[in-house]
Design an enzyme around this catalytic site. Structure first.
Site, short mmCIF file in Angstrom:
data_model
loop_
_atom_site.label_atom_id
_atom_site.label_comp_id
_atom_site.label_asym_id
_atom_site.label_seq_id
_atom_site.Cartn_x
_atom_site.Cartn_y
_atom_site.Cartn_z
N SER A 247 44.23 43.74 51.95
CA SER A 247 43.99 43.87 50.52
C SER A 247 45.13 44.63 49.87
CB SER A 247 42.69 44.62 50.28
OG SER A 247 42.90 45.98 50.62
N LYS A 248 45.18 44.47 48.56
CA LYS A 248 46.24 45.09 47.77
C LYS A 248 46.25 46.60 47.94
CE LYS A 248 45.94 41.98 43.96
NZ LYS A 248 45.38 41.82 42.68
#
Ligand code: GLU
Length: 478
Positions: A247-248
């Protein structure tokens, strides 16, 4: 049978590393089998649509060398032509789907109820068996409706085959009557994806594991439409180093970001190919053509694949040294341009030659080479090598200054190196008394490329000025 794969992204504005892997594996499998790799734009969720995203995506795939074959299918256009609506109504006519008139408020209440009871959110089937009268009434009133898939009332498990996960079984009782057509007439992902995989004659559906829960619905749809079911391959999740889903929050996930930082497409592709696949031996370096030759769907693992930025750095450093560095100057300069925009081609290549052996990405060139344009402040003590003395350093620098000033040979790193060696010997000095302070004088840094490479890049005038400055600094410090 001609192998046909597809990449079916929703245009959200950027390409996720996981999206690149899906596109790459689909491309590799198609090319390996002399088949076709198709692109489909899944843009029926208009809320998520980002302007210009489709064009950008197509451009990016071309840039990466993953060129789709044939026409690009755009779902919003097919939706406007009524294709999915027709298919949804066809299923209603065959008794496999039904109109649902429940209001959003009622559905919300149901959702809250389920949440309170900690139950999975499922449609309760209210409209599944509406009496013909009440359907007629709704139709007359023009009540908005969605079309839902009728999950069979069965205690038998729904079986589906996946090339990576084997036979997967789903309990029908846990599945919800999923919406196929929304009240605005747009299809949901399930309907559009099955209709279009059929339309595009897709033989192998390769996609991320997050779509595995959709497989029973898709399997039912294939049955109900009497379409031939393609083979499915759900690729393992891509994980952060702590094994949470990539994920970011824990790093960069967009392909565009990596390209902007100067990761070469060859490095990205080679590394991403290893997220879930490997050739079964210890080979690590694969060009796209070699990947096509070696790739096997059967070799894909089930276990999550950890995305390691360090490994990507390693790949990129390898490709910078082994494929970018030997490129003809014009091509090299073109690749470097976005990273060193204020330089001439010659200077760009000069900077690259000084640093390419130690960079992880091309973006680092600008940062590493800042001292070439402007000499940073440094302490005079830095000029003195640990085994040297102020006196010896002063004479080393003075001798180097005279030598550089008088040097009439072509100003190249090789001549300068020979020249500096000669004066070192002539003055009975050591390399630490000459090469070290010259290097610091030219860079202002504790670590940098060799003094003669720097002098060659800086040119005679600037070299003499920088050495002169160091000589004065040492005098003042004494
Ligand atoms: N549009 C879906 C996505 O963005 C495609 C899923 C599939 O490949 O079926 O991932």
């Amino acid at each position: 049978m001609k192998v046909i794969t597809r990449f079916a992204p929703s245009p959200t504005g950027y390409l996720h590393i996981g999206g690149l892997r899906t596109a790459l594996f689909s491309y590799l499998w198609a090319k390996k089998n002399r088949g076709a790799f198709r692109l489909r734009i899944e843009d029926t969720d208009q809320k998520r649509e980002v302007e210009g995203a489709t064009k950008h995506l197509i451009h990016l795939l071309h840039r990466l060398g993953l060129k789709p074959d044939g026409d690009i299918l755009v779902q919003s256009q097919r939706s406007a032509a009524g294709i999915y609506r027709k298919q949804a109504h066809e299923l209603v006519a065959r008794g496999h789907a039904y109109h649902c008139y429940c209001t959003p408020e009622r559905l919300e209440k149901l959702r809250i109820q389920h949440e309170r009871r900690k139950q999975p959110s499922r449609y309760d089937g209210t409209c599944r068996s509406l009496a013909p009268d009440s359907i007629r009434e709704h139709e007359q009133k023009g009540t908005p409706y969605v079309i839902r898939l009728k999950i069979p009332d069965t205690t038998e498990l729904i079986e589906a085959k996946d090339g990576i996960h084997g036979t997967v079984r789903f309990d029908a009782a846990t599945l919800t009557d999923a919406i196929l057509l929304k009240s605005d007439g747009f299809p949901t992902y399930h309907l559009a994806s099955v209709v279009d995989d059929h339309e595009q004659h897709v033989t192998h559906v390769i996609r991320g594991e997050e779509w595995l829960p959709s497989l029973p619905l898709h399997t039912l749809l294939y049955d109900y439409f009497k379409y031939q079911t393609p083979q499915f391959y759900h690729l393992p999740l891509i994980l952060n180093p702590d094994r949470s889903k990539l994920s970011k929050r824990q790093g960069h996930v967009s392909v565009e970001w990596y390209l902007e930082q100067g990761y070469l497409k060859e490095a990205l592709i080679n590394y991403v190919a290893f997220l879930g696949w490997n050739p079964g031996d210890d080979r690590e370096i694969f060009s796209l053509a070699e990947l096509i030759k070696n790739f096997e769907l059967e070799q894909i693992n089930k276990a999550g694949a950890v995305f390691s930025k360090d490994k990507l750095d390693w790949y990129n450093a390898w490709y910078v040294k082994n494929t970018l560095a030997p490129k003809p100057p014009k091509e090299l300069a073109r690749t470097l341009e976005p990273f060193l925009p204020e330089h001439t081609d010659e200077r760009r290549i000069g900077v690259f030659n000084l640093f390419f052996e130690r960079i992880r990405n091309l973006r680092e060139l600008a940062e590493l080479s800042g001292f070439l344009r402007e000499l940073p402040d440094y302490e005079p003590s830095l000029l003195i090598f640990k085994k040297s003395t102020t006196e010896k350093t002063s004479s080393g620098l003075a001798a180097a200054e005279r030598y550089f000033h008088a040097e009439a040979e072509p100003w190249t790193a090789i001549t300068l190196e020979l020249g500096l060696k000669k004066i070192t010997e002539e003055h009975g000095l050591s390399f630490g008394d000459v090469f070290w302070p010259v290097r610091v004088a030219l860079s202002g840094l504790a670590a940098s490329p060799s003094p003669t490479d720097l002098a060659a890049y800086l040119g005679k005038k600037e070299t003499v000025v920088r050495i002169g400055r160091a000589v004065k600094m040492l005098e003042r410090a004494e």
